[in-house]
Write an enzyme that holds these catalytic residues in place. Structure first.
Site, PDB file in Angstrom:
ATOM      1  N   GLY A   1       0.808  -1.230   0.000  1.00 34.88           N
ATOM      2  CA  GLY A   1       0.000   0.000   0.000  1.00 34.88           C
ATOM      3  C   GLY A   1       0.834   1.268   0.000  1.00 34.88           C
TER       4      GLY A   1
ATOM      5  N   ASP B   1       8.270   5.420   8.439  1.00 31.25           N
ATOM      6  CA  ASP B   1       7.780   6.717   8.914  1.00 31.25           C
ATOM      7  C   ASP B   1       6.938   7.509   7.914  1.00 31.25           C
ATOM      8  OD1 ASP B   1       9.706   7.398   7.092  1.00 31.25           O
ATOM      9  OD2 ASP B   1      11.125   8.211   8.550  1.00 31.25           O
TER      10      ASP B   1
ATOM     11  N   ARG C   1       3.872  14.091  -7.261  1.00 29.10           N
ATOM     12  CA  ARG C   1       3.941  13.435  -8.565  1.00 29.10           C
ATOM     13  C   ARG C   1       2.555  13.281  -9.169  1.00 29.10           C
ATOM     14  NH1 ARG C   1       6.238   7.406  -6.999  1.00 29.10           N
ATOM     15  NH2 ARG C   1       4.500   6.837  -5.664  1.00 29.10           N
TER      16      ARG C   1
ATOM     17  N   ASP D   1       4.486  -4.347  -7.094  1.00 28.13           N
ATOM     18  CA  ASP D   1       3.880  -3.127  -6.535  1.00 28.13           C
ATOM     19  C   ASP D   1       4.474  -1.884  -7.181  1.00 28.13           C
ATOM     20  OD1 ASP D   1       6.102  -4.270  -4.997  1.00 28.13           O
ATOM     21  OD2 ASP D   1       6.031  -2.414  -3.862  1.00 28.13           O
ATOM     22  N   ASN D   2       5.530  -2.057  -7.956  1.00 23.63           N
ATOM     23  CA  ASN D   2       6.139  -0.920  -8.650  1.00 23.63           C
ATOM     24  C   ASN D   2       5.887  -0.983 -10.151  1.00 23.63           C
ATOM     25  OD1 ASN D   2       7.138   0.045  -6.247  1.00 23.63           O
ATOM     26  ND2 ASN D   2       9.127  -0.939  -6.473  1.00 23.63           N
TER      27      ASN D   2
END
Ligand code: AMP
Ligand code: MG
Length: 523
Positions: A103, A137, A195, A272-273
């Site tokens: 996620g 983080d 982005r 996921d990329n």
């Protein structure tokens, strides 16, 4: 930002199921495509660069980009009226293994807009924690943000499908990072990149629902994706889903062929990329080939197996598409069509790869000898360290009736010209002879060929050391090189004699420098 605000159009949150929990705690999120979150306010936001090209695409004027509103919205310090930021839920295969829920751990989507016949989603990278932040983080450091900002815009101007970037800002906060994962954590400047892409949907957005057996949500998401981004495919049906997979497969292949053409190594091709729109996404430990080398990867996290090395990118694209095929299977329930698409990928890769290499050599027509010529060239490029960008750019000066000058024309591409021993020089001479013969079968003149070659072989790419120089200077508070490189890379195929110093081999100091040849996933 009146024009911008007037064009807000949030399809993702309006049409897809939201997480019912609104707390920002790390957790598994089920039966939902996203969770609402609020970006973190930052201590002292400061814009370092804004892409004028993206401003225009989004209907934001230059004057508006200088307002506090712009600064605050695009660093997460203010939420625009009429918008509700969110983080997407996705999973993924990382380095070949299913990793479960991942996620948007440090990306927060602001909103979507429809402007000028185009649809854009805007997303802040490094704007704080989300339910998907796992143990991290949610923040990003300046070095990786500069790298993403410059490279995504550079890729766009190279003609490679990619996500874009609107702005780069400091947050004014410090971020702790162990850059080489060796126990030497240090504080670095925090940054946020805004982005932009038509959609940030990844293979992993679909995989997560298949893995969990949430077929209903999977169907909702696939239908949404087709409706908005694959509009010519038609109404939902098994055939449409198969056509969707075929379209994703074709876009993925096109993107990877472009990477191979310009010598770009993504570095972390986890599913996921992988953008479902076939855009280059998630600029992490990517790099550019300097010496031509199929085995090269910039990613130190992958240094042992080199799964994501330059020469393996097309195979990994296929492997990732297998995972997407598995994810879509519950909607199609027939393997054959999916397998056919995957077979086509292999066949089309061979075809398109050959076509791409032909174009790099300025060959417009087809000849049976081309494959051999290209294979021999690739063998030669590996003999001694040969800069890929310089080699192909200089090759456009080759004269078909003067093959003897070939070596001289491309000699700047050699990192150690003294290694060009007679045996190696002979191999090159033979190749130039064959190349000259082949060119004589073409109808293009030397001049015409040179022109077309210079449209596919860039003169300027964001060499690893160039990004690192911009980073080192930015760490000292000097941001001018960010703009210089941004301007340079807007026209990668143009001669730009004023920027000639960037048309050079990687300097020796950068050969083994961290950030230049070695990058980790830490960002
Ligand atoms: P990447 O390898 O950068 O594509 O990231 C893999 C996963 O880790 C994604 O789910 C990211 O959102 C998450 N991630 C990476 N860096 C951070 C971070 N600093 N804080 C929270 N999540 C992160
Ligand atoms: Mg990622």
């Amino acid at each position: 930002m009146e024009t911008f605000k007037a064009h807000i159009s949030n399809s993702f949150t309006e049409e897809l199921p939201a997480d019912q929990v609104n707390e920002n705690t790390r957790r598994q999120v089920h039966k939902a495509c996203f969770s609402y979150v609020t970006p973190k306010t930052t201590r002292k936001p400061e814009l370092l660069h804004v892409s004028d090209a993206m401003l225009e695409a989004l209907g934001i004027s230059e004057v508006e980009s200088q307002t506090d509103d712009f600064l605050n919205v695009f660093t997460g310090n203010k939420v625009l009226a009429g918008t509700r930021p969110y983080a997407m839920c996705y999973g993924g295969h990382q380095f070949g293994n299913w990793a479960g829920q991942l996620g948007d751990g440090r990306a927060i989507n602001l909103t979507e807009i429809d402007y000028n016949q185009k649809h854009w989603a805007l997303q802040l990278k490094g704007a704080g924690e989300t339910p998907y932040s796992r143990t991290a983080d949610g923040l990003a450091v300046l070095r990786s943000s500069i790298r993403e900002y410059l490279c995504s815009e550079a890729m766009y101007h190279l003609g490679v499908p990619t996500t874009r970037a609107l702005s780069l800002a400091l947050t004014g906060d410090q971020v702790l990072r162990d850059m080489l994962y060796n126990g030497n954590a240090a504080h670095e400047k925090g940054a946020v990149v805004c982005r932009v892409a038509p959609s940030f949907l990844r293979f992993g957005n679909f995989e997560i629902f298949a893995a969990r057996g949430e077929t209903e949500t999977l169907k909702t998401l696939v239908d949404y994706t087709i409706k908005h981004f694959f509009t010519d495919l038609g109404a939902p049906s098994k055939d449409t889903y198969l056509a969707f997979f075929k379209a994703v497969s074709e876009r993925t292949l096109k993107m990877i062929i472009d990477w191979q053409r310009v010598g770009f190594v993504h570095g972390v091709m986890n599913t996921d990329n992988m953008s479902v729109l076939g855009l280059t996404i998630d600029y992490g430990p990517y790099g550019w080939l300097e010496g031509f080398d199929y085995g090269w990867t910039p990613n130190t996290t992958d240094s042992q197996h080199k799964r994501y090395r330059y020469g393996n990118q097309p195979n990994i694209g296929l492997w990732n598409l297998y995972q997407l095929a598995n994810a879509l299977y519950p909607l199609i329930e027939e393997a054959e069509g999916l397998q056919d698409v995957l077979e086509d990928y292999k066949i089309n890769f061979e075809k398109q790869s050959l076509e791409m290499m032909r174009s790099k050599l300025g060959l417009v027509e087809q000849d049976d000898s081309d494959l051999k010529l290209i294979q021999n060239l690739e063998d030669n490029l590996l003999l001694i360290e040969t800069d890929m960008t310089i080699f192909f750019r200089k090759l456009s000066d080759f004269k078909m009736h003067d093959p003897e000058s070939g070596l001289k024309i491309i000699q700047d591409a050699f990192y150690a010209p003294e290694e060009l021993v007679p045996d190696i020089a002979d191999k090159w001479s033979a190749w130039f002879q064959n190349y000259a013969k082949r060119l004589q079968k073409e109808s293009n003149s030397d001049v015409a060929r040179s022109k077309v070659m210079n449209q596919v072989n860039p003169k300027y790419v964001l060499r690893n050391y160039m990004a690192q120089m911009a980073i080192d200077q930015a760490d000292q508070g000097d941001y001018s090189l960010i703009d210089e490189l941004y301007q340079l890379l807007k026209q990668p195929y143009a001669e730009q004699p004023e920027f000639e110093k960037w048309f050079a081999r990687r300097p020796e100091w950068a050969r083994h420098k961290v950030g230049c040849s070695m990058l980790s996933c830490s960002s």
